[in-house]
Design a protein around this motif. Structure first.
Motif, PDB file in Angstrom:
ATOM      1  N   LYS A   1    -117.386  54.695 -21.158  1.00 24.06           N
ATOM      2  CA  LYS A   1    -117.590  55.932 -20.418  1.00 24.06           C
ATOM      3  C   LYS A   1    -118.489  56.932 -21.154  1.00 24.06           C
ATOM      4  N   THR A   2    -119.252  56.420 -22.139  1.00 26.25           N
ATOM      5  CA  THR A   2    -120.099  57.308 -22.940  1.00 26.25           C
ATOM      6  C   THR A   2    -121.418  56.604 -23.254  1.00 26.25           C
TER       7      THR A   2
ATOM      8  N   LEU B   1    -121.355  61.682 -20.633  1.00 24.87           N
ATOM      9  CA  LEU B   1    -119.918  61.474 -20.805  1.00 24.87           C
ATOM     10  C   LEU B   1    -119.270  61.457 -19.428  1.00 24.87           C
ATOM     11  N   LEU B   2    -118.580  60.386 -19.103  1.00 29.18           N
ATOM     12  CA  LEU B   2    -117.956  60.229 -17.797  1.00 29.18           C
ATOM     13  C   LEU B   2    -116.476  60.570 -17.854  1.00 29.18           C
TER      14      LEU B   2
ATOM     15  N   GLU C   1    -113.015  75.274 -22.985  1.00 27.47           N
ATOM     16  CA  GLU C   1    -112.686  73.869 -22.737  1.00 27.47           C
ATOM     17  C   GLU C   1    -113.283  73.454 -21.399  1.00 27.47           C
ATOM     18  N   ILE C   2    -113.906  72.285 -21.377  1.00 27.61           N
ATOM     19  CA  ILE C   2    -114.540  71.746 -20.176  1.00 27.61           C
ATOM     20  C   ILE C   2    -113.793  70.488 -19.785  1.00 27.61           C
ATOM     21  N   ASN C   3    -113.144  70.517 -18.653  1.00 28.32           N
ATOM     22  CA  ASN C   3    -112.314  69.408 -18.191  1.00 28.32           C
ATOM     23  C   ASN C   3    -113.112  68.531 -17.234  1.00 28.32           C
ATOM     24  N   LEU C   4    -113.336  67.291 -17.624  1.00 27.75           N
ATOM     25  CA  LEU C   4    -114.067  66.340 -16.791  1.00 27.75           C
ATOM     26  C   LEU C   4    -113.129  65.474 -15.954  1.00 27.75           C
ATOM     27  N   GLY C   5    -111.824  65.674 -16.120  1.00 30.52           N
ATOM     28  CA  GLY C   5    -110.841  64.802 -15.480  1.00 30.52           C
ATOM     29  C   GLY C   5    -110.393  63.751 -16.469  1.00 30.52           C
ATOM     30  N   ASN C   6    -109.227  64.000 -17.098  1.00 27.84           N
ATOM     31  CA  ASN C   6    -108.684  63.125 -18.137  1.00 27.84           C
ATOM     32  C   ASN C   6    -109.626  62.991 -19.336  1.00 27.84           C
ATOM     33  N   ARG C   7    -110.478  63.976 -19.516  1.00 26.13           N
ATOM     34  CA  ARG C   7    -111.381  64.025 -20.665  1.00 26.13           C
ATOM     35  C   ARG C   7    -111.804  65.476 -20.842  1.00 26.13           C
TER      36      ARG C   7
END
Length: 259
Positions: free
Chosen positions: A14-15, A32-33, A142-148
């Protein structure tokens, strides 16, 4: 995945690093996924379309996270809608990069290129992206990408609004132009600050849980054990009163700095 200009490296499932090895700066952008969206850390030189590569790697919505507003990091910003930058460089993104004449930028963008460039690229008319960001970043965001989740560190020195980004789940630290190997990390332009750069190096070297360091130039992936040398370098620079413009290039084990 093959591309005529970019080299794509899978760091994990995922990177991705998206690299421009045909240019002397050897710039890396990073995709970054997450589960809900993706972050694209910088958009490279703008010599060719980075969106073409990103679209092949993911269908997720993209947030572009700008480590700093220099031409080699914002080249393809105009291809994306969601652009984020530290609050101290909002004006640079809107009004233009401070401290570098367009003639110098064009000279740097067009020299020492080793592979064919697209027909659309003309260094004599090249202009860095200018535009209004979608949002502003600050230290500890903080930047939330969804479970990351990515944690923002304000790390000035190379530029006033430079940021580093820590991927908390994976222990990946993306350091932009604050830290990389092979060529000198620099703070010698009028818009740079040697003292801020050293303080920022000290700041990232204290982050716990770093498994890999990813700078924006040269090698992809640096062992975090190098932070022990960073601490030694900081002590040496301070004790010898070298953290000042004009003190030159200082070599350490695995990296160097130029003031």
């Amino acid at each position: 995945m093959e591309d005529p200009w970019f080299t794509i490296s899978e760091l994990d499932s995922k990177t991705y690093a998206i690299s421009e090895y045909g240019h002397w700066e050897k710039v890396h952008s990073f995709l970054l996924l997450g589960e809900e969206k993706a972050a694209l850390i910088d958009t490279g030189l703008g010599i060719d379309s980075i969106q073409r590569v990103v679209d092949k790697l993911t269908n997720l919505p993209i947030d572009v996270l700008t480590t700093h507003v220099h031409a080699d990091h914002i080249g393809s910003h105009g291809e994306f809608d969601q652009l984020f930058v530290h609050e101290d460089e909002e004006d640079w993104l809107i009004s233009g990069i401070k401290g570098l004449a367009i003639e110098q930028i064009r000279k740097d963008i067009g020299r020492d290129i080793t592979i064919p460039t697209p027909a659309s690229f003309d260094p004599s008319t090249y202009r860095p992206f200018q535009g209004k960001p979608s949002g502003l970043l600050k230290d500890k965001d903080e930047i939330n990408l969804g479970n990351r989740t990515l944690l923002v560190y304000h790390t000035p020195g190379h530029s006033p609004g430079h940021i580093s980004l820590f991927d908390k789940q994976n222990g990946f630290l993306f350091t932009g132009d604050l830290f990389y190997d092979q060529t000198p990390i620099y703070a010698f332009y009028p818009t740079t600050s040697p003292s801020d750069l050293v303080a920022s190096l000290e700041k990232i070297a204290a982050i716990k849980g770093v498994n890999q360091i990813y700078g924006s130039h040269n090698s992809i992936g640096i062992d975090p054990r190098i932070f022990a040398e960073v601490h030694r370098a900081i002590t040496y620079l301070r004790e010898n009163d070298l953290i000042t413009f004009g003190s030159g290039v200082h070599e350490f084990a695995g990296f160097s700095v130029r003031f």
